[in-house]
Design a protein around this motif. Structure first.
Motif, PDB file in Angstrom:
ATOM      1  N   THR A   1       0.808  -1.221   0.000  1.00  0.00           N
ATOM      2  CA  THR A   1       0.000   0.000   0.000  1.00  0.00           C
ATOM      3  C   THR A   1       0.836   1.263   0.000  1.00  0.00           C
ATOM      4  OG1 THR A   1      -1.725  -1.164   1.227  1.00  0.00           O
ATOM      5  CG2 THR A   1      -1.855   1.220   1.212  1.00  0.00           C
ATOM      6  N   ASP A   2       1.834   1.309   0.883  1.00  0.00           N
ATOM      7  CA  ASP A   2       2.652   2.510   1.036  1.00  0.00           C
ATOM      8  C   ASP A   2       3.896   2.418   0.164  1.00  0.00           C
ATOM      9  OD1 ASP A   2       0.978   3.698   2.998  1.00  0.00           O
ATOM     10  OD2 ASP A   2       1.832   2.377   4.513  1.00  0.00           O
ATOM     11  N   VAL A   3       4.121   3.456  -0.638  1.00  0.00           N
ATOM     12  CA  VAL A   3       5.281   3.485  -1.525  1.00  0.00           C
ATOM     13  C   VAL A   3       6.019   4.813  -1.395  1.00  0.00           C
ATOM     14  CG1 VAL A   3       4.282   1.902  -3.218  1.00  0.00           C
ATOM     15  CG2 VAL A   3       3.994   4.352  -3.528  1.00  0.00           C
ATOM     16  N   VAL A   4       7.264   4.786  -1.836  1.00  0.00           N
ATOM     17  CA  VAL A   4       8.071   5.997  -1.947  1.00  0.00           C
ATOM     18  C   VAL A   4       8.489   6.114  -3.398  1.00  0.00           C
ATOM     19  CG1 VAL A   4      10.218   7.142  -1.274  1.00  0.00           C
ATOM     20  CG2 VAL A   4       8.925   5.845   0.429  1.00  0.00           C
ATOM     21  N   LEU A   5       8.261   7.290  -3.972  1.00  0.00           N
ATOM     22  CA  LEU A   5       8.742   7.597  -5.311  1.00  0.00           C
ATOM     23  C   LEU A   5      10.031   8.389  -5.128  1.00  0.00           C
ATOM     24  CD1 LEU A   5       5.446   8.786  -7.048  1.00  0.00           C
ATOM     25  CD2 LEU A   5       6.375   6.479  -6.871  1.00  0.00           C
ATOM     26  N   ALA A   6      11.137   7.840  -5.595  1.00  0.00           N
ATOM     27  CA  ALA A   6      12.443   8.473  -5.440  1.00  0.00           C
ATOM     28  C   ALA A   6      12.978   8.840  -6.821  1.00  0.00           C
ATOM     29  CB  ALA A   6      13.407   7.536  -4.720  1.00  0.00           C
ATOM     30  N   CYS A   7      13.123  10.118  -7.061  1.00  0.00           N
ATOM     31  CA  CYS A   7      13.589  10.588  -8.371  1.00  0.00           C
ATOM     32  C   CYS A   7      15.082  10.319  -8.509  1.00  0.00           C
ATOM     33  CB  CYS A   7      13.298  12.073  -8.524  1.00  0.00           C
ATOM     34  SG  CYS A   7      11.530  12.433  -8.517  1.00  0.00           S
TER      35      CYS A   7
END
Length: 151
Positions: free
Chosen positions: A107-113
């Protein structure tokens, strides 16, 4: 070439849809028209490419020697699961279940550029990378990777 900036925490809804954060969407105005491509990363995460960046990757791959079995294996592994993502009217994208399973995303995600791509990590996995990290480790890594380079 676009270089994305930022780190964004997101939640997937019950249908595995993710709202593209406004701060990220502003950095890629062509996304509504062109869409995106999501694929496996080299570690247990996913990578989002703009269509223009994915076309560059395909061009690079098309120049490799496909008579070499290792090249064919790499191309298969690199492109396996690549999926076009389109934004819906609520600025959401639907993440493929198989790719979510590969990356351990719930459910929980991190978008890391990362320059011209965006990594999608399960929040737990992303945070685990930093738990035992110290400034000394980062300093040593910086010296090893960047030390002595004429930039």
């Amino acid at each position: 070439m676009t270089h994305f900036i930022g780190e964004f925490e997101c939640k997937l809804d019950t249908k595995a849809r993710m709202v593209l954060p406004a701060g990220l969407k502003k950095q890629m105005p062509e996304v509504e028209r062109d869409g995106l491509v999501v694929n496996r990363g080299f570690e247990k995460h996913l990578v989002i490419y703009t269509m223009a960046e994915w076309a560059k990757k395909q061009e690079e791959l098309s120049k490799l020697n496909t008579y070499d079995p290792k090249v064919r294996e790499f191309i298969r592994k690199f492109t396996r699961g690549a999926t076009v993502l389109s934004l819906d009217s609520a600025n959401r994208v639907l993440l493929p279940k198989a790719l979510m399973a590969y990356a351990g995303i719930q459910t929980d995600v991190v978008l890391a550029c990362q320059f011209n791509t965006i990594e999608i990590w399960s929040k737990e996995e992303y945070e685990a990378q930093w738990e035992n990290d110290s400034s000394e480790n980062f300093s040593s890594l910086a010296a090893e990777v960047m030390g002595g380079k004429d930039i």
